[in-house]
Scaffold this active site. Structure first.
Site, mmCIF file in Angstrom:
data_model
loop_
_atom_site.group_PDB
_atom_site.id
_atom_site.type_symbol
_atom_site.label_atom_id
_atom_site.label_comp_id
_atom_site.label_asym_id
_atom_site.label_seq_id
_atom_site.Cartn_x
_atom_site.Cartn_y
_atom_site.Cartn_z
ATOM 1 C CD GLU A 1 28.972 -11.344 -43.986
ATOM 2 O OE1 GLU A 1 29.457 -10.317 -44.497
ATOM 3 O OE2 GLU A 1 29.616 -12.398 -43.820
ATOM 4 C CG HIS B 1 32.044 -15.313 -46.011
ATOM 5 N ND1 HIS B 1 32.018 -14.388 -47.028
ATOM 6 C CD2 HIS B 1 33.214 -15.987 -46.152
ATOM 7 C CE1 HIS B 1 33.122 -14.493 -47.750
ATOM 8 N NE2 HIS B 1 33.859 -15.465 -47.235
#
Length: 155
Positions: free
Chosen positions: A84, A82
């Site tokens: 993040e 991901h």
């Protein structure tokens, strides 16, 4: 407050640019993340396969779509890291302190990303699009991480 919204707009625009670097399959979410402290970009990340691993785009298919996995579930069944997570890893890899930082993200973080964000010491998350994961919002609230949905019409 208006000054803060101006910076939010700038950093959200940057997160959207970074999302365009995603190597996920064309029809999937392209997510970008920017970690900022003191109005300075500390790290960026986008969703895509780990270094040295072929992306779904390169493979010509998305594993999650192939297996009919609903959005917001079974995150481990995906080649992508991901956005993040990639931003936090990038900061760690280069020895960048992100404690007390703000994370701007094109989409609400999932629960796995929320746990990493909390442990990284990020104190504010600004996201644009929702995501079907209420548990992540519960964790942020319990950890006193300020979470704000970005409103594009603000200055």
């Amino acid at each position: 407050m208006e000054q803060c919204k101006k910076w939010d707009k700038r950093f959200m625009e940057l997160a959207e640019t970074v999302a365009g670097w995603s190597s996920c399959f064309q029809q999937n979410r392209h997510v970008g993340a920017v970690i900022v402290r003191d109005k300075r970009v500390m790290a960026t990340g986008y969703n895509g396969a780990p270094a040295g691993i072929q992306s779904c785009e390169e493979k010509g298919e998305c594993l999650r779509r192939k297996l009919n996995i609903p959005s917001g579930t079974q995150h481990e069944l995906c080649f992508a890291v991901h956005a993040e997570q990639n931003a936090i890893v990038q900061a760690s890899k280069y020895g960048i302190n992100i404690n007390g930082a703000t994370l701007y993200c094109t989409h609400q973080p999932c629960v796995i990303c929320a746990k990493l964000i909390i442990n990284a010491g990020i104190t504010r998350v600004v996201y644009k699009e929702g995501y079907p994961d209420e548990f992540s919002l519960q964790l942020f609230a319990e950890a006193n991480v300020l979470v704000e949905k970005y409103a594009e019409n603000e200055k």
